[in-house]
Motif scaffolding. Sequence first.
Motif, short mmCIF file in Angstrom:
data_model
loop_
_atom_site.label_atom_id
_atom_site.label_comp_id
_atom_site.label_asym_id
_atom_site.label_seq_id
_atom_site.Cartn_x
_atom_site.Cartn_y
_atom_site.Cartn_z
N LEU A 40 0.83 -1.20 0.00
CA LEU A 40 0.00 0.00 0.00
C LEU A 40 0.87 1.25 0.00
CD1 LEU A 40 -2.78 1.32 0.16
CD2 LEU A 40 -2.67 1.08 2.64
N THR A 41 1.95 1.24 0.78
CA THR A 41 2.86 2.38 0.81
C THR A 41 3.49 2.61 -0.55
OG1 THR A 41 3.34 1.92 3.14
CG2 THR A 41 4.90 3.33 1.97
N ALA A 42 3.90 1.54 -1.21
CA ALA A 42 4.48 1.67 -2.56
C ALA A 42 3.46 2.22 -3.54
CB ALA A 42 5.00 0.31 -3.03
N GLN A 43 2.24 1.74 -3.46
CA GLN A 43 1.19 2.22 -4.35
C GLN A 43 0.92 3.71 -4.12
OE1 GLN A 43 -2.52 0.24 -3.69
NE2 GLN A 43 -3.62 1.39 -5.25
N LEU A 44 0.86 4.12 -2.86
CA LEU A 44 0.61 5.53 -2.56
C LEU A 44 1.76 6.42 -3.01
CD1 LEU A 44 -1.02 5.21 0.97
CD2 LEU A 44 -2.15 5.77 -1.19
N SER A 45 2.99 5.97 -2.84
CA SER A 45 4.12 6.79 -3.27
C SER A 45 4.17 6.91 -4.79
CB SER A 45 5.43 6.26 -2.71
OG SER A 45 5.68 4.97 -3.19
N THR A 46 3.77 5.84 -5.49
CA THR A 46 3.69 5.91 -6.96
C THR A 46 2.64 6.91 -7.39
OG1 THR A 46 4.35 3.59 -7.12
CG2 THR A 46 3.28 4.55 -9.05
N GLN A 47 1.48 6.87 -6.78
CA GLN A 47 0.42 7.82 -7.10
C GLN A 47 0.83 9.24 -6.76
OE1 GLN A 47 -3.06 6.47 -5.02
NE2 GLN A 47 -3.44 4.78 -6.44
N ASP A 48 1.52 9.41 -5.65
CA ASP A 48 2.00 10.73 -5.25
C ASP A 48 2.98 11.28 -6.28
OD1 ASP A 48 2.12 12.92 -3.47
OD2 ASP A 48 3.98 12.14 -2.62
N ALA A 49 3.87 10.44 -6.77
CA ALA A 49 4.83 10.86 -7.78
C ALA A 49 4.13 11.25 -9.08
CB ALA A 49 5.85 9.77 -8.03
N GLN A 50 3.11 10.49 -9.46
CA GLN A 50 2.36 10.80 -10.67
C GLN A 50 1.63 12.14 -10.56
OE1 GLN A 50 -0.17 7.40 -11.14
NE2 GLN A 50 1.41 6.13 -12.10
#
Length: 72
Positions: free
Chosen positions: A56-66
């Motif tokens: 979940l943390t990885a998914q959120l950081s990816t979305q944040d970067a996008q």
Amino acid sequence: MLNAAEAAMDQVAEDDGERARNRAKLYAPPKGYRPPGGRRQRPAGTGMNMAQAMALTAQLSTQDAQIGRQRT
């Protein structure tokens, strides 16, 4: 209904300690009450394990970067 009882009890209490004791007494479970199985049980399906939390943390950081790339 509990809020009205709590407010009435707070008005007659002399200090914060008495208010805390009154509140604890008001919200305490009935005498002799025991949850099923004798222990408090956590509902099934709540919480996550470490692998799920990291995913979940990885998914959120990816979305944040996008989102960050879209703003600039």
